[in-house]
Design a protein around this motif. Structure first.
Motif, mmCIF file in Angstrom:
data_model
loop_
_atom_site.group_PDB
_atom_site.id
_atom_site.type_symbol
_atom_site.label_atom_id
_atom_site.label_comp_id
_atom_site.label_asym_id
_atom_site.label_seq_id
_atom_site.Cartn_x
_atom_site.Cartn_y
_atom_site.Cartn_z
ATOM 1 N N VAL A 97 -66.022 -14.099 -12.063
ATOM 2 C CA VAL A 97 -65.405 -13.975 -12.169
ATOM 3 C C VAL A 97 -65.164 -14.379 -13.195
ATOM 4 N N MET A 98 -65.445 -15.388 -15.097
ATOM 5 C CA MET A 98 -64.976 -15.134 -15.451
ATOM 6 C C MET A 98 -65.633 -14.551 -16.461
ATOM 7 N N PHE A 99 -66.453 -13.897 -16.113
ATOM 8 C CA PHE A 99 -66.656 -12.529 -16.597
ATOM 9 C C PHE A 99 -65.834 -11.543 -16.945
ATOM 10 N N ALA A 100 -65.445 -11.691 -15.611
ATOM 11 C CA ALA A 100 -63.498 -9.828 -15.016
ATOM 12 C C ALA A 100 -62.707 -11.195 -16.261
ATOM 13 N N LEU A 101 -62.190 -12.243 -15.826
ATOM 14 C CA LEU A 101 -61.390 -12.153 -16.544
ATOM 15 C C LEU A 101 -60.886 -12.611 -17.831
ATOM 16 N N THR A 102 -61.933 -13.042 -18.689
ATOM 17 C CA THR A 102 -62.378 -12.754 -20.184
ATOM 18 C C THR A 102 -62.192 -10.972 -20.137
ATOM 19 N N GLY A 103 -62.788 -10.461 -19.577
ATOM 20 C CA GLY A 103 -62.720 -8.887 -20.148
ATOM 21 C C GLY A 103 -61.510 -7.822 -19.538
ATOM 22 N N ALA A 104 -60.024 -8.952 -18.988
ATOM 23 C CA ALA A 104 -59.129 -8.584 -18.002
ATOM 24 C C ALA A 104 -58.217 -9.188 -19.322
ATOM 25 N N ILE A 108 -56.095 -6.511 -21.754
ATOM 26 C CA ILE A 108 -54.622 -5.966 -22.305
ATOM 27 C C ILE A 108 -53.998 -6.052 -23.230
ATOM 28 N N GLY A 109 -55.059 -6.397 -24.300
ATOM 29 C CA GLY A 109 -54.496 -6.872 -26.278
ATOM 30 C C GLY A 109 -55.027 -8.308 -26.771
ATOM 31 N N ALA A 110 -56.022 -8.518 -25.753
ATOM 32 C CA ALA A 110 -56.251 -10.573 -26.004
ATOM 33 C C ALA A 110 -57.416 -9.674 -27.531
ATOM 34 N N VAL A 111 -57.151 -11.035 -28.733
ATOM 35 C CA VAL A 111 -58.356 -11.129 -29.619
ATOM 36 C C VAL A 111 -59.187 -11.270 -28.353
ATOM 37 N N SER A 112 -60.888 -10.785 -29.135
ATOM 38 C CA SER A 112 -61.718 -11.316 -28.218
ATOM 39 C C SER A 112 -61.886 -12.797 -28.150
ATOM 40 N N PRO A 113 -61.696 -13.747 -29.820
ATOM 41 C CA PRO A 113 -62.114 -15.183 -29.607
ATOM 42 C C PRO A 113 -60.769 -15.852 -29.221
ATOM 43 N N ALA A 114 -59.501 -15.386 -29.392
ATOM 44 C CA ALA A 114 -59.302 -16.159 -28.376
ATOM 45 C C ALA A 114 -59.040 -16.156 -27.305
ATOM 46 N N ALA A 115 -60.056 -14.859 -26.323
ATOM 47 C CA ALA A 115 -59.950 -15.201 -24.391
ATOM 48 C C ALA A 115 -61.065 -15.950 -24.564
ATOM 49 N N VAL A 116 -62.053 -15.831 -25.399
ATOM 50 C CA VAL A 116 -62.912 -16.461 -25.322
ATOM 51 C C VAL A 116 -62.895 -17.968 -25.562
ATOM 52 N N ALA A 145 -65.814 -10.634 -22.672
ATOM 53 C CA ALA A 145 -64.613 -10.552 -23.665
ATOM 54 C C ALA A 145 -65.226 -9.035 -24.251
ATOM 55 N N GLN A 146 -66.555 -8.757 -24.125
ATOM 56 C CA GLN A 146 -66.707 -7.628 -25.018
ATOM 57 C C GLN A 146 -66.697 -6.539 -24.377
ATOM 58 N N GLY A 147 -66.703 -6.641 -23.122
ATOM 59 C CA GLY A 147 -66.676 -5.814 -21.955
ATOM 60 C C GLY A 147 -65.392 -4.936 -21.909
#
Length: 470
Positions: A97-104, A108-116, A145-147
């Protein structure tokens, strides 16, 4: 001996001393930046501090400050139990679930560190409560996040596709996205199996004994303190199967029991919402909206929200400043300052140009993938891709290497290594993990990051470059 080679050897010495002696690597790196910058590169203080990651410093401090408050007032406990309800008590699904959430979020445009920064504190709090390996949970968040990070509308995707267009190379936005997504799904699957995922599946549905949640409560208000059960895992259990024995536990919780799916109860019964928790949840939603919609800085926003919560509920926030991951902040900022000195004196460009001049295109391609992975483990992933893709143009022009496959391999190699504790994402994971031996967790992340650096570039080169795609 050239200045560039001296700077690399000094970095090796920093690693050796930090590994064999109990000295913070960040402090060593600051000293090395001063010595190399002044004596070798002839830089003044301004030149040395040019590499200090001020934005990352604020993100690390702000996010860990805000989530320290959330842990202190029991908000993270409530979120953990909400996640349990979402997957009907099947704890093994939570990492995915956490993998999918950060990937989503990144897709959709979030910077990777911001999502993490948004997802990692909640994910690792969950891992601590249920004895899941923090390495597993942290890796799932970063790889998620990288996915999603190279979708056609993502930050990484638009930047890399723009570089490809500027260099007049053949490009394929969908191939780039799918290459990163599939690579990270495969890596996440391997990590899930290696770090106790099978054991989590065998457990079935897992709930704290009594069905009232894993959180201890203090006082008549039901607040959960930092030392309560809400921030620790099941005593004596290592359900995550962490290779270095980290279970995320320091306290004692109610024993975890396996119960039939039909008997799953509302696990949030013992963690009810109150004004402080509602305000904290609103703050977390505000953080997400500020970062994703308003494009505000995650660190500054988090500090502002934390200050507001501290002002209204000072009792819950009294110890939060002390729980900011200061040792992690020193480590990351010191190492990245030294990497900035390397960049200022041209060491990174020197190494890349040396590889680009090799006359064997396939060999040059795999070496560029390794340089991208190694440098990105300490520095900006997009920055290193922006430097390496142009270096690949000369031998791509010969027609022996497919441009689409090469760009995909460079993108994957330079981003999957963000699990390194020296990268922004890895540092956020390290800082967000509650109730762990940070030195041991740091070593785990460093070893795992080293494995990724050693293996993934070669596999990406073999799968994406050698067949000649594009």
């Amino acid at each position: 001996m050239s200045p560039e080679l001296i700077s690399i050897l000094v970095l090796v010495v920093v690693f050796v001393i930090a590994t064999t002696r109990s000295v913070n690597m960040g402090a060593l790196a600051f000293a090395a930046a001063f010595a190399v910058g002044e004596l070798v590169a002839d830089l003044d203080a301004d030149g040395i501090f040019a590499g200090f990651p001020g934005d990352l410093f604020v993100v690390l401090v702000g996010v860990t400050y805000l989530f320290a408050i959330a842990r202190a007032n029991g908000t993270t406990d409530w979120l953990v139990h909400a996640a349990i309800r979402l997957v009907r008590g099947r704890v093994a699904l939570i990492p995915w679930v956490m993998f999918a959430l950060t990937g989503a979020l990144t897709g959709i445009g979030a910077v990777s560190p911001a999502a993490v920064a948004i997802v990692a504190p909640v994910a690792l709090s969950f891992a601590a409560q249920y004895g899941i390996s923090p390495l597993l949970m942290g890796a799932m968040v970063v790889h998620g996040a990288q996915g999603g990070g190279f979708s056609p509308i993502s930050i990484y995707g638009t930047i890399v596709n723009g570089i490809v267009e500027r260099e007049k190379l053949p490009g394929n936005e969908i191939a780039l996205f799918l290459a990163s997504l599939f690579a990270n799904i495969v890596i996440a699957g391997v990590v899930f199996l290696a770090c106790g995922g099978r054991k989590l599946w065998r457990q079935g549905v897992v709930l704290p004994a009594g069905g009232t949640g894993a959180s201890g409560t203090t006082g008549s208000t039901g607040m959960t303190g930092p030392s309560g059960g809400g921030a620790s895992g099941a005593a004596g259990m290592s359900t995550g199967g962490s290779p270095a024995g980290i279970t995320g536990t320091k306290g004692t919780n109610a024993p975890i029991q396996v119960i039939p799916r039909a008997e799953v109860a509302d696990t949030s019964e013992g963690v009810r919402l109150n004004p402080a928790r509602i305000a904290t949840l609103v703050s977390l939603v505000a953080l997400v909206l500020a970062v994703l919609v308003l494009d505000l800085d995650a660190g500054l926003t988090a500090i502002t929200l934390a200050v507001v919560l501290s002002t209204v509920w000072p009792a819950d926030s009294r110890k939060a400043v002390g729980e900011i991951a200061w040792s992690t902040v020193l480590l990351i900022c010191g190492v990245l300052t030294y990497v900035g000195v390397l960049d200022e004196m041209g060491t990174i460009t020197w190494a890349g140009e040396g590889v680009g001049g090799i006359g064997v295109p396939l060999l040059a391609a795999v070496l560029l993938c390794y340089i991208g992975a190694l440098v990105s483990a300490f520095a900006s992933s997009v920055g290193i891709m922006g430097a390496l893709i142009p270096l690949a143009v000369p031998f791509l022009a010969q027609g022996e290497i497919g441009a689409v496959g090469m760009v995909c391999a460079l993108a994957v190699s330079a981003t999957v290594v963000d699990v390194s504790p020296f990268s922004t994402n890895g540092a956020l994971v390290l800082a967000a993990a509650p109730d762990v031996d940070r030195e041991r967790f740091f070593r785990q992340l460093m070893i795992y990051g080293g494995i990724v650096v050693a293996v993934v570039p070669a596999v990406a080169w073999l799968v994406m470059v050698v067949p000649g795609f594009g």
